[in-house]
Design a protein around this motif. Structure first.
Motif, mmCIF file in Angstrom:
data_model
loop_
_atom_site.group_PDB
_atom_site.id
_atom_site.type_symbol
_atom_site.label_atom_id
_atom_site.label_comp_id
_atom_site.label_asym_id
_atom_site.label_seq_id
_atom_site.Cartn_x
_atom_site.Cartn_y
_atom_site.Cartn_z
ATOM 1 N N PHE A 137 0.829 -1.209 0.000
ATOM 2 C CA PHE A 137 0.000 0.000 0.000
ATOM 3 C C PHE A 137 0.863 1.259 0.000
ATOM 4 N N ALA A 138 1.949 1.259 0.771
ATOM 5 C CA ALA A 138 2.821 2.438 0.856
ATOM 6 C C ALA A 138 3.437 2.756 -0.502
ATOM 7 N N ILE A 139 3.875 1.737 -1.238
ATOM 8 C CA ILE A 139 4.455 1.995 -2.556
ATOM 9 C C ILE A 139 3.408 2.574 -3.499
ATOM 10 N N GLN A 140 2.191 2.038 -3.452
ATOM 11 C CA GLN A 140 1.140 2.595 -4.301
ATOM 12 C C GLN A 140 0.827 4.037 -3.918
ATOM 13 N N ALA A 141 0.850 4.335 -2.612
ATOM 14 C CA ALA A 141 0.612 5.707 -2.174
ATOM 15 C C ALA A 141 1.732 6.634 -2.645
ATOM 16 N N GLN A 142 2.966 6.145 -2.645
ATOM 17 C CA GLN A 142 4.078 6.951 -3.150
ATOM 18 C C GLN A 142 3.966 7.169 -4.660
ATOM 19 N N LEU A 143 3.499 6.160 -5.383
ATOM 20 C CA LEU A 143 3.276 6.322 -6.818
ATOM 21 C C LEU A 143 2.177 7.354 -7.075
ATOM 22 N N ASP A 144 1.122 7.338 -6.267
ATOM 23 C CA ASP A 144 0.075 8.354 -6.387
ATOM 24 C C ASP A 144 0.651 9.747 -6.138
ATOM 25 N N TRP A 145 1.480 9.855 -5.130
ATOM 26 C CA TRP A 145 2.115 11.123 -4.770
ATOM 27 C C TRP A 145 2.980 11.622 -5.921
ATOM 28 N N ALA A 146 3.807 10.746 -6.463
ATOM 29 C CA ALA A 146 4.668 11.137 -7.584
ATOM 30 C C ALA A 146 3.837 11.588 -8.782
ATOM 31 N N ALA A 147 2.729 10.905 -9.042
ATOM 32 C CA ALA A 147 1.868 11.286 -10.168
ATOM 33 C C ALA A 147 1.275 12.675 -9.954
ATOM 34 N N ARG A 148 0.853 12.978 -8.734
ATOM 35 C CA ARG A 148 0.290 14.305 -8.450
ATOM 36 C C ARG A 148 1.315 15.404 -8.669
#
Length: 243
Positions: free
Chosen positions: A184-195
């Motif tokens: 979940f943390a990696i997916q949240a970081q990917l979301d953050w990078a996309a934003r």
């Protein structure tokens, strides 16, 4: 990275953290360099990684198993297991805050190490160990908090550079293993990078066939640094993932 721009030091041989019986060595950028913060992003894109105040790259005489890897943010497509993980954690909230010490963070860090890495040499940390390992004065570090109804469940230690985000370390509540908070943390970081319109999420080093590193190949499209160039890594994706 040229040696006339920054000085590189080679560490003495030490015990390998991945293979018992092997020794390892690192190249380390001069930790006293006054412009270390300025060159860190470039070093990241050339396969280096940060631990505390040291920016290093594995440089073992007889082994090249550690391969730098990064996820292409714009192309990321979660597999079925990753989608299930996200759905399972739909009740969680994330927030990025400046890296700092707090008793709340430290208590969770202690419980994580005791529950997940008992006997590994890090399971009795002191207050200063927390700060020394996770961030330093010059590093562009944020803590991505993972909370449920205000209760802290996890922290993804993340460096923010123009080249992308670097996933430095994640610690979480060992009682919440079923949630798959690492994934979940990696997916949240990917979301953050996309934003933030950042191109890559750096995941450190991948080791072919190593059980502790195998999860990284599941985050596609993945790129590996081979002979100075980033190349795509294609790997069949199943349904089992290390969380």
């Amino acid at each position: 990275m040229k040696s006339d721009v920054v000085r590189l030091f080679q560490t003495l041989p030490h015990e390998c953290g991945y293979y018992p019986g092997r020794t390892a060595q690192n190249l380390v950028i001069d930790p006293s360099a006054p412009h270390l913060a300025a060159v860190y992003g470039t070093a990241l894109s050339r396969g280096f990684r940060r631990a505390g105040g040291h920016v290093y790259h594995p440089h073992c005489s007889s082994c090249r198993a550690c391969v730098p890897c990064r996820v292409v943010v714009a192309g990321f497509s979660p597999d079925r297991s990753q989608r299930r993980c996200r759905a399972r954690n739909a009740d969680l909230e994330t927030r990025a805050v400046p890296a700092r010490y707090s008793e709340e963070y430290f208590e969770l860090y202690q419980r994580y190490l005791a529950g997940r890495h008992r006997g590994g040499g890090m399971d009795s940390p002191q207050h200063e160990d927390f700060s020394r390992f996770l961030y330093t004065d010059w590093s562009p570090t944020q803590f991505l908090e993972i909370r449920r109804n205000g209760r802290l469940l996890g922290v993804a230690v993340t460096d923010v550079c123009s080249q992308g985000l670097s996933a430095v370390y994640t610690f979480y509540d060992p009682a919440e293993t079923a949630r798959g908070l690492g994934t979940f943390a990696i997916q949240a970081q990917l979301d953050w990078a996309a934003r933030e319109n950042l191109a890559h999420l750096y995941l450190g080093y991948w080791i072919d066939g190593h059980p502790k590193m195998d999860y990284k190949r599941r985050f596609q499209p993945l790129e590996l640094l081979r002979q100075g160039s980033w190349v795509g890594f294609a790997q069949p994706r199943g349904d089992t993932v290390a969380e």
